[in-house]
Design a protein around this motif. Structure first.
Motif, PDB file in Angstrom:
ATOM      1  N   ALA A  17     -20.696 -31.795 -14.321  1.00  0.00           N
ATOM      2  CA  ALA A  17     -20.792 -33.051 -15.077  1.00  0.00           C
ATOM      3  C   ALA A  17     -19.984 -32.962 -16.365  1.00  0.00           C
ATOM      4  CB  ALA A  17     -22.251 -33.385 -15.376  1.00  0.00           C
ATOM      5  N   GLN A  18     -20.033 -31.811 -17.043  1.00  0.00           N
ATOM      6  CA  GLN A  18     -19.267 -31.631 -18.281  1.00  0.00           C
ATOM      7  C   GLN A  18     -17.773 -31.691 -18.005  1.00  0.00           C
ATOM      8  OE1 GLN A  18     -20.718 -31.186 -21.493  1.00  0.00           O
ATOM      9  NE2 GLN A  18     -18.636 -31.740 -22.016  1.00  0.00           N
ATOM     10  N   MET A  19     -17.327 -31.097 -16.923  1.00  0.00           N
ATOM     11  CA  MET A  19     -15.905 -31.129 -16.567  1.00  0.00           C
ATOM     12  C   MET A  19     -15.450 -32.555 -16.287  1.00  0.00           C
ATOM     13  SD  MET A  19     -15.591 -27.693 -14.211  1.00  0.00           S
ATOM     14  CE  MET A  19     -14.002 -28.177 -13.586  1.00  0.00           C
ATOM     15  N   ILE A  20     -16.244 -33.314 -15.549  1.00  0.00           N
ATOM     16  CA  ILE A  20     -15.909 -34.703 -15.245  1.00  0.00           C
ATOM     17  C   ILE A  20     -15.916 -35.531 -16.524  1.00  0.00           C
ATOM     18  CG2 ILE A  20     -16.724 -36.792 -14.078  1.00  0.00           C
ATOM     19  CD1 ILE A  20     -17.709 -34.890 -11.818  1.00  0.00           C
ATOM     20  N   HIS A  21     -16.914 -35.340 -17.360  1.00  0.00           N
ATOM     21  CA  HIS A  21     -17.013 -36.072 -18.631  1.00  0.00           C
ATOM     22  C   HIS A  21     -15.786 -35.801 -19.499  1.00  0.00           C
ATOM     23  CE1 HIS A  21     -18.214 -36.420 -22.896  1.00  0.00           C
ATOM     24  NE2 HIS A  21     -18.748 -37.542 -22.470  1.00  0.00           N
ATOM     25  N   ASN A  22     -15.416 -34.536 -19.660  1.00  0.00           N
ATOM     26  CA  ASN A  22     -14.264 -34.184 -20.487  1.00  0.00           C
ATOM     27  C   ASN A  22     -12.975 -34.811 -19.966  1.00  0.00           C
ATOM     28  OD1 ASN A  22     -15.919 -32.686 -22.121  1.00  0.00           O
ATOM     29  ND2 ASN A  22     -15.323 -30.720 -21.259  1.00  0.00           N
ATOM     30  N   ASP A  24     -12.698 -37.607 -18.176  1.00  0.00           N
ATOM     31  CA  ASP A  24     -12.733 -39.060 -18.355  1.00  0.00           C
ATOM     32  C   ASP A  24     -12.617 -39.460 -19.818  1.00  0.00           C
ATOM     33  OD1 ASP A  24     -12.965 -39.390 -15.650  1.00  0.00           O
ATOM     34  OD2 ASP A  24     -15.134 -39.693 -15.675  1.00  0.00           O
ATOM     35  N   VAL A  25     -13.221 -38.698 -20.716  1.00  0.00           N
ATOM     36  CA  VAL A  25     -13.226 -39.051 -22.134  1.00  0.00           C
ATOM     37  C   VAL A  25     -11.822 -38.941 -22.727  1.00  0.00           C
ATOM     38  CG1 VAL A  25     -14.074 -38.326 -24.415  1.00  0.00           C
ATOM     39  CG2 VAL A  25     -15.645 -38.554 -22.516  1.00  0.00           C
ATOM     40  N   GLN A  26     -11.007 -38.002 -22.267  1.00  0.00           N
ATOM     41  CA  GLN A  26      -9.651 -37.856 -22.787  1.00  0.00           C
ATOM     42  C   GLN A  26      -8.811 -39.093 -22.529  1.00  0.00           C
ATOM     43  OE1 GLN A  26      -8.029 -34.234 -21.215  1.00  0.00           O
ATOM     44  NE2 GLN A  26      -9.327 -32.952 -22.486  1.00  0.00           N
TER      45      GLN A  26
END
Length: 53
Positions: A17-22, A24-26
């Motif tokens: 989830a953290q990898m996906i979040h990072n 998408d947020v970029q």
């Protein structure tokens, strides 16, 4: 289910989830940033440190 199995599954899901979040947020562009939650955390942390001194 064993405790260690649950922890392992949760850690794995959290990492993914953290990898996906990072990723998408970029790609998000912003004009204004609202930091109310961050301010609350900093203010709370500062109060906690002051009480311990």
């Amino acid at each position: 289910m064993a405790f260690n199995t649950c922890v392992s599954v949760i850690r794995s899901a959290s990492h993914k989830a953290q990898m996906i979040h990072n990723q998408d947020v970029q790609a998000v562009s912003t004009d204004v940033i609202n930091a109310d939650e961050l301010w609350s955390f900093v203010k709370k942390s500062k109060s906690t440190v002051n009480r311990k001194s």
